[in-house]
Structure formats: structure tokens, C-alpha cells
Scaffold this motif. Sequence first.
Motif, PDB file in Angstrom:
ATOM      1  N   ILE A  60       3.594   4.927   4.087  1.00 44.83           N
ATOM      2  CA  ILE A  60       2.437   4.225   4.654  1.00 44.83           C
ATOM      3  C   ILE A  60       2.767   2.730   4.734  1.00 44.83           C
ATOM      4  O   ILE A  60       3.218   2.147   3.756  1.00 44.83           O
ATOM      5  CB  ILE A  60       1.172   4.460   3.799  1.00 44.83           C
ATOM      6  CG1 ILE A  60       0.755   5.930   3.874  1.00 44.83           C
ATOM      7  CG2 ILE A  60       0.028   3.550   4.265  1.00 44.83           C
ATOM      8  CD1 ILE A  60      -0.313   6.315   2.868  1.00 44.83           C
ATOM      9  N   PRO A  61       2.532   2.111   5.896  1.00 42.29           N
ATOM     10  CA  PRO A  61       2.923   0.712   6.076  1.00 42.29           C
ATOM     11  C   PRO A  61       1.951  -0.289   5.438  1.00 42.29           C
ATOM     12  O   PRO A  61       1.481  -1.229   6.082  1.00 42.29           O
ATOM     13  CB  PRO A  61       2.968   0.555   7.603  1.00 42.29           C
ATOM     14  CG  PRO A  61       1.949   1.523   8.093  1.00 42.29           C
ATOM     15  CD  PRO A  61       2.016   2.689   7.138  1.00 42.29           C
ATOM     16  N   LEU A  62       1.652  -0.056   4.176  1.00 44.06           N
ATOM     17  CA  LEU A  62       0.804  -0.948   3.389  1.00 44.06           C
ATOM     18  C   LEU A  62       1.438  -1.112   2.013  1.00 44.06           C
ATOM     19  O   LEU A  62       2.251  -0.280   1.603  1.00 44.06           O
ATOM     20  CB  LEU A  62      -0.607  -0.361   3.224  1.00 44.06           C
ATOM     21  CG  LEU A  62      -1.460  -0.203   4.473  1.00 44.06           C
ATOM     22  CD1 LEU A  62      -2.725   0.584   4.142  1.00 44.06           C
ATOM     23  CD2 LEU A  62      -1.815  -1.552   5.071  1.00 44.06           C
ATOM     24  N   LYS A  63       1.017  -2.140   1.285  1.00 43.27           N
ATOM     25  CA  LYS A  63       1.532  -2.340  -0.076  1.00 43.27           C
ATOM     26  C   LYS A  63       1.192  -1.132  -0.949  1.00 43.27           C
ATOM     27  O   LYS A  63       0.062  -0.633  -0.921  1.00 43.27           O
ATOM     28  CB  LYS A  63       0.917  -3.595  -0.687  1.00 43.27           C
ATOM     29  CG  LYS A  63       1.410  -4.889  -0.082  1.00 43.27           C
ATOM     30  CD  LYS A  63       0.608  -6.043  -0.616  1.00 43.27           C
ATOM     31  CE  LYS A  63       1.419  -6.815  -1.594  1.00 43.27           C
ATOM     32  NZ  LYS A  63       0.720  -8.011  -2.098  1.00 43.27           N
ATOM     33  N   ALA A  64       2.156  -0.705  -1.723  1.00 45.13           N
ATOM     34  CA  ALA A  64       1.981   0.468  -2.589  1.00 45.13           C
ATOM     35  C   ALA A  64       0.915   0.258  -3.657  1.00 45.13           C
ATOM     36  O   ALA A  64       0.414   1.228  -4.229  1.00 45.13           O
ATOM     37  CB  ALA A  64       3.303   0.827  -3.239  1.00 45.13           C
ATOM     38  N   THR A  65       0.539  -0.991  -3.904  1.00 48.18           N
ATOM     39  CA  THR A  65      -0.456  -1.280  -4.936  1.00 48.18           C
ATOM     40  C   THR A  65      -1.884  -1.316  -4.401  1.00 48.18           C
ATOM     41  O   THR A  65      -2.821  -1.458  -5.184  1.00 48.18           O
ATOM     42  CB  THR A  65      -0.139  -2.636  -5.606  1.00 48.18           C
ATOM     43  OG1 THR A  65      -0.079  -3.650  -4.598  1.00 48.18           O
ATOM     44  CG2 THR A  65       1.175  -2.564  -6.364  1.00 48.18           C
ATOM     45  N   TYR A  66      -2.065  -1.173  -3.095  1.00 45.42           N
ATOM     46  CA  TYR A  66      -3.429  -1.140  -2.540  1.00 45.42           C
ATOM     47  C   TYR A  66      -4.149   0.110  -3.043  1.00 45.42           C
ATOM     48  O   TYR A  66      -3.548   1.188  -3.144  1.00 45.42           O
ATOM     49  CB  TYR A  66      -3.403  -1.146  -1.015  1.00 45.42           C
ATOM     50  CG  TYR A  66      -3.098  -2.480  -0.382  1.00 45.42           C
ATOM     51  CD1 TYR A  66      -3.150  -3.681  -1.088  1.00 45.42           C
ATOM     52  CD2 TYR A  66      -2.760  -2.547   0.963  1.00 45.42           C
ATOM     53  CE1 TYR A  66      -2.878  -4.892  -0.483  1.00 45.42           C
ATOM     54  CE2 TYR A  66      -2.492  -3.759   1.582  1.00 45.42           C
ATOM     55  CZ  TYR A  66      -2.549  -4.923   0.850  1.00 45.42           C
ATOM     56  OH  TYR A  66      -2.280  -6.125   1.457  1.00 45.42           O
ATOM     57  N   LYS A  89     -16.564  -1.054   1.107  1.00 47.96           N
ATOM     58  CA  LYS A  89     -16.288  -1.325   2.516  1.00 47.96           C
ATOM     59  C   LYS A  89     -15.053  -2.193   2.724  1.00 47.96           C
ATOM     60  O   LYS A  89     -14.390  -2.075   3.747  1.00 47.96           O
ATOM     61  CB  LYS A  89     -17.494  -1.995   3.174  1.00 47.96           C
ATOM     62  CG  LYS A  89     -18.648  -1.058   3.373  1.00 47.96           C
ATOM     63  CD  LYS A  89     -19.777  -1.739   4.120  1.00 47.96           C
ATOM     64  CE  LYS A  89     -20.960  -0.809   4.152  1.00 47.96           C
ATOM     65  NZ  LYS A  89     -21.481  -0.560   5.449  1.00 47.96           N
ATOM     66  N   ASN A  90     -14.737  -3.049   1.762  1.00 50.29           N
ATOM     67  CA  ASN A  90     -13.571  -3.916   1.949  1.00 50.29           C
ATOM     68  C   ASN A  90     -12.252  -3.135   1.891  1.00 50.29           C
ATOM     69  O   ASN A  90     -11.192  -3.691   2.170  1.00 50.29           O
ATOM     70  CB  ASN A  90     -13.571  -5.077   0.948  1.00 50.29           C
ATOM     71  CG  ASN A  90     -13.381  -4.634  -0.483  1.00 50.29           C
ATOM     72  OD1 ASN A  90     -13.695  -3.508  -0.841  1.00 50.29           O
ATOM     73  ND2 ASN A  90     -12.894  -5.530  -1.311  1.00 50.29           N
TER      74      ASN A  90
END
Length: 127
Positions: A60-66, A89-90
Motif C-alpha cells: 500500500i503506497p502509504l506509511k506503514a505506521t498509518y 473522519k480524518n
Amino acid sequence: MEEIINKIAQGKMDFNLGIKLLLQNNFEELFRTLHNYIINSIPNKTDYTSEAYQKAIATIPLKATYTPIVILKTNPTKIAFQKLALLSKNENEKTITALLWIFKITDTERRNTVCKNGCEHFWHKIE
């Protein structure tokens, strides 16, 4: 909405452009649609996992800590979806990005295996 999701999954629309367009939709409806698409694209209906599903989560093209990514990596699929639906919601954009990426990978795998000799999925015939 469904056509945009399928165009992204088939590489007929840029992923980032698709996210921007999809985020204009109602989150709950979009979440429900992606949930259903992902569940239907995974061949193992016992625990709703597959190699493609695991690969998708890992890439997934997001930080692994999200938060959505941590939830997806640390929970069984059904529980992860329940927890994602309850996030604030954020977290919506990150959640939709993660789910759309998962569907893109799992549906590509389905098209390359189960559907490689043709299928009746009308959405696999989008131009």
C-alpha cells in the motif's frame, strides 16, 4: 463510482487521480463498495486471505505506521474491516487509499488467474 474503481483496478485510470475523484463520494457508501469488491475478489472465502491480498497490504503506497495500515496488517480481514469502519473522519482518505490499492492488486490477480481465459464479469470489459 464503480466505473472509476474498476478503471483504476485495470490500470485505465491513474491511481492518484482516481483517489481524488472517489473522495468526492460519501465515505460510507464508498467504503461499503470497496469492502464488497475486495471480498469478492479474494478466492479464499474461509478466512478472506490470499497471496494477492497479503501482497497488496504489504505494498500500500502509504506509511506503514498509518492507523488503517496497522489495522490491516495486524487483524484478520473481517475484523480489520470492522475496525476501519469505526475510524475517525480524518482517517477516511488513508482508509480509501488502502482499500482501493488492495482491490487493485486482488482484482488484477483474479483477472490474471481465474479470468485469464475470459469471464462474465462485465467490469472486466471496461474500455
